[in-house]
Motif scaffolding. Structure first.
Motif, mmCIF file in Angstrom:
data_model
loop_
_atom_site.group_PDB
_atom_site.id
_atom_site.type_symbol
_atom_site.label_atom_id
_atom_site.label_comp_id
_atom_site.label_asym_id
_atom_site.label_seq_id
_atom_site.Cartn_x
_atom_site.Cartn_y
_atom_site.Cartn_z
ATOM 1 N N LEU B 124 0.937 7.566 -3.104
ATOM 2 C CA LEU B 124 2.284 6.997 -3.032
ATOM 3 C C LEU B 124 2.200 5.501 -2.700
ATOM 4 C CD1 LEU B 124 5.363 7.327 -3.065
ATOM 5 C CD2 LEU B 124 5.240 8.063 -0.679
ATOM 6 N N ILE B 125 1.285 5.159 -1.793
ATOM 7 C CA ILE B 125 1.102 3.741 -1.438
ATOM 8 C C ILE B 125 0.682 2.944 -2.678
ATOM 9 C CG2 ILE B 125 -0.370 2.145 -0.132
ATOM 10 C CD1 ILE B 125 -0.379 4.346 2.105
ATOM 11 N N ALA B 126 -0.236 3.512 -3.436
ATOM 12 C CA ALA B 126 -0.694 2.830 -4.653
ATOM 13 C C ALA B 126 0.459 2.690 -5.653
ATOM 14 C CB ALA B 126 -1.858 3.606 -5.275
ATOM 15 N N TRP B 127 1.251 3.741 -5.737
ATOM 16 C CA TRP B 127 2.391 3.715 -6.678
ATOM 17 C C TRP B 127 3.403 2.647 -6.261
ATOM 18 C CZ3 TRP B 127 7.688 4.602 -6.519
ATOM 19 C CH2 TRP B 127 8.313 4.869 -7.749
ATOM 20 N N LEU B 128 3.653 2.556 -4.955
ATOM 21 C CA LEU B 128 4.591 1.547 -4.461
ATOM 22 C C LEU B 128 4.033 0.144 -4.671
ATOM 23 C CD1 LEU B 128 5.733 3.352 -1.193
ATOM 24 C CD2 LEU B 128 7.251 2.619 -3.039
ATOM 25 N N ASP B 129 2.708 0.033 -4.643
ATOM 26 C CA ASP B 129 2.063 -1.250 -4.892
ATOM 27 C C ASP B 129 2.271 -1.671 -6.344
ATOM 28 O OD1 ASP B 129 0.618 -3.348 -3.765
ATOM 29 O OD2 ASP B 129 -1.222 -2.655 -4.761
ATOM 30 N N THR B 130 2.117 -0.678 -7.224
ATOM 31 C CA THR B 130 2.307 -0.952 -8.656
ATOM 32 C C THR B 130 3.773 -1.247 -8.964
ATOM 33 O OG1 THR B 130 0.537 0.610 -9.106
ATOM 34 C CG2 THR B 130 1.943 -0.014 -10.972
ATOM 35 N N ASN B 131 4.636 -0.423 -8.385
ATOM 36 C CA ASN B 131 6.073 -0.566 -8.632
ATOM 37 C C ASN B 131 6.697 -1.315 -7.446
ATOM 38 O OD1 ASN B 131 6.399 1.273 -11.141
ATOM 39 N ND2 ASN B 131 5.215 2.493 -9.678
ATOM 40 N N SER B 132 6.451 -2.593 -7.447
ATOM 41 C CA SER B 132 6.704 -3.363 -6.225
ATOM 42 C C SER B 132 8.190 -3.556 -5.926
ATOM 43 C CB SER B 132 6.008 -4.717 -6.313
ATOM 44 O OG SER B 132 6.459 -5.387 -7.477
#
Lengths: 440, 207
Positions: B124-132
């Protein structure tokens, strides 16, 4: 508004001084000690010479109140020997002793001015053949149920020596829908389930309504906004208002005994602590500061203590503190988890929810934690609320949901002795009952 | 109650999303549907094998939850399970569900992030990083085996545990809001250990 009128309707009561020596009746009943066998009483239809059509109804509602208390046993009208018309000329006590009616209520209804009616009644002890009580109420025709409850209350208090509770209401959460998406509405009714009406339309999820000490307002939790918050409902204006605009979730509200404050829980950064809000200034005062879950606070009837539940000791237990948050001490020490402590209006007991080995209980204990007794149990029994006289506890009982998420949940009441568990009728599934004070 | 979300995608799941071990959860989800039980079990095992070797398109929406989560009125739009990943708009709720999963589970009466749920939150952290630009509403939920008011607190704690985990992973706190539903929004219907295990959760909604 109509409901305003109903709330405000004055029922004029006058003592009737006719009849000989009503002051010293012999019947004396002790309901505090152990098992109690209900008192036989005969309540024949009230004499209704003006044919207002209320004679049967008032007698029936009065009898039903007394019967549901578990402390009275109304005799079957089929057994009555003396007719209502004959009673109007005076009771033949032998006829009533013959059917084992120790108490006899004799009433009559006559028209009063402005379309009102007058209900006059006398309570007799059939053994000593003496009058215990003589009283009359005058009210509007539409108010006949309330008059019946008032008569039952007077009988109850005359015979048992403690205040009655029949002229009171219950607010609760009416439920439809499934576990995944329940529709919950505030609803209010007389304590016997009559005069039922919904207060909210179900567009917002609502939980845990509780009466103000004067019975005119409710505090409750509403999900009207994204964050669940404590709201106020005014029963006279039917207005809902948010109680205090501060960040985070606020919940578990209850009025202070003088109505000037609301004690509630509030969550900040995931942690729930207990606060009081001054209703006039809307300012908050923090009572607990602890990383544990502190919630479900409730004022003692003398306003000096707040009982609450907390898992600060590991598991959820009941704690007590002074109203400034000082002098916190643990009250419950039993096995399992303890929750939702509520002071009896008499101040002598706490009712609570206990969860132990997967079973829910509603129980009582003294405020020092001693004398713990379980009264009701089930898959889920929760949310005890006291009758205004501290004699009866209402709560809700939920069965296991079916696999399509339909849940059966109903309101119940039980005598503090642990006897006489009764369902309180509601049109739909029901939870979170809160008993009103006696109607003003 | 037949799962409506499409069996093929339901059986592709993120290991970290399951309330217990993956196979045990598979048994649970279908425990009341004996007519599909045996074939479903076989399918689960087969797909888990695929997952372990290749990592199929992951869906956190489990068979048993898909029917109910779409019934939830708390603002989500996680339905439309039939859409192929290619058509999913980046940063949307659907994208979150498909690529990360929209919930993590908790132990009874606990708000601690379980070790077996950390993988899901790391993704989820990685996803939030991608979808900033994505912001999340973190819902906290409890099973029905507590009192209403305690469960509101517990739900709040669970949502906040997730929030703190994400912040520790570098997500800006301003993107993360929390709300507790206590025991008022079950994801899995019924009153049994299986449903309770899946109702003790935090669920994520793209706002």
């Amino acid at each position: 508004m109509r409901n305003t009128k109903i709330l405000a309707v004055a029922v004029a009561a006058v003592a009737i001084t006719l009849g000989a020596n009503p002051a010293h009746a012999q019947l004396r009943v002790d309901v505090e000690s152990g098992f109690f066998s209900p008192l036989p009483i005969a309540i024949p239809p009230f004499h209704d010479p003006g044919t207002l059509g209320l004679g049967n109804q008032i007698a029936a509602v009065t009898a039903s109140d007394l019967e549901r208390s578990g402390l009275f046993k109304p005799a079957s009208p089929a057994a009555f020997l003396q007719t209502t018309e004959s009673l109007a000329r005076g009771p033949r006590f032998g006829d009533w002793r013959l059917i084992d009616a120790q108490l006899l209520l004799v009433g009559s209804i006559t028209p009063a001015s402005e379309g009102r009616f007058r209900a006059e009644f006398r309570l007799y002890d059939t053994l000593s053949e003496s009058q215990m009580l003589a009283l009359a109420f005058t009210s509007e025709h539409s108010n006949w149920r309330r008059v019946s409850h008032l008569i039952a209350d007077r009988i109850y208090s005359r015979v048992l020596g403690e205040e009655g509770y029949f002229d009171s209401r219950i607010v609760y959460v009416s439920e439809t829908g499934s576990q995944a998406n329940p529709q919950k509405r505030l609803a209010i009714m007389d304590q016997d389930g009559h005069n039922h009406r919904f207060l909210t339309d179900g567009s917002s999820l609502v939980l845990t309504p509780r009466f103000s000490p004067d019975g005119t307002q409710l505090v409750y939790l509403s999900f009207a906004a994204e964050t669940p918050r404590v709201h106020l409902y005014d029963l006279r204006t039917r207005r809902e208002t948010l109680l205090g605009d501060f960040p985070g979730m606020s919940f578990a509200p209850r009025f202070s005994p003088d109505g000037s404050m609301v004690v509630m829980a509030r969550a900040e950064a995931g942690n729930s602590d207990i606060y009081t809000m001054n209703l006039r200034t809307r300012s908050l005062r923090r009572l607990t500061t602890h990383p544990a879950i502190d919630t479900s606070p409730h004022f003692s009837p003398d306003g000096t203590q707040v009982v609450f539940n907390s898992d600060r000791g590991g598991k959820q237990q009941i704690y007590m503190m002074d109203t400034d948050g000082g002098n916190i001490r643990r009250v419950s020490f039993g096995k399992g988890r303890y929750a939702t402590p509520v002071w009896s209006p008499r101040g002598d007991l706490l009712a609570f929810t206990r969860i132990y080995k997967g079973v829910f209980y509603v129980g009582v204990m003294r405020p020092d934690g001693s004398g713990e007794r379980m009264l009701a149990r089930g898959f889920s029994v929760e949310a005890p609320s006291w009758s205004p006289n501290g004699r009866v506890i209402s709560y809700f009982k939920e069965e296991r949901a079916s696999n399509d998420g339909q849940q059966k949940s109903r309101l119940y009441s039980i005598d503090v002795s642990g006897y006489n568990e009764r369902q309180i009728p509601t049109p739909l599934e029901a939870s979170d009952p809160s008993w009103s004070p006696l109607n003003p | 109650m037949a799962p409506s979300g499409g069996k093929a995608s339901d059986t592709c799941r993120l290991r970290g999303d399951l309330p217990g071990s993956a196979t045990a959860a598979g048994d649970r989800n279908q425990g009341d549907e004996d007519h599909t039980m045996s074939s479903w079990k076989i399918l689960t095992v087969a797909v888990l094998a695929v997952f372990l070797t290749a990592g199929c398109a992951q869906r956190a929406d489990e068979a048993a939850t898909s029917a109910s989560s779409s019934a939830s009125s708390s603002g989500g739009s996680s339905s439309g399970a039939s859409a192929a990943p290619a058509q999913v708009e980046a940063g949307s709720q659907e994208d979150l569900v498909v690529s990360v999963g929209d919930r993590v589970f908790f132990d009874f009466d606990s708000s601690a992030i379980r070790a077996d749920q950390e993988l899901a939150l790391d993704r989820l952290i990685a996803w939030l990083d991608t979808n900033s630009s994505a912001r999340l509403l973190l819902e906290g939920h409890a099973d029905e085996r507590g009192t209403t008011e305690y469960n509101l607190s517990l739900g709040e704690r669970r949502a906040n545990s997730v929030r703190e985990y994400l912040i520790a992973g570098g997500v800006a706190g301003a993107r993360l809001q929390t709300v507790s539903y206590g025991e008022e929004r079950a994801a899995v219907l019924g009153s049994n250990e299986n449903s309770w295990a899946q109702n003790r959760r935090s669920q994520f909604r793209v706002r």
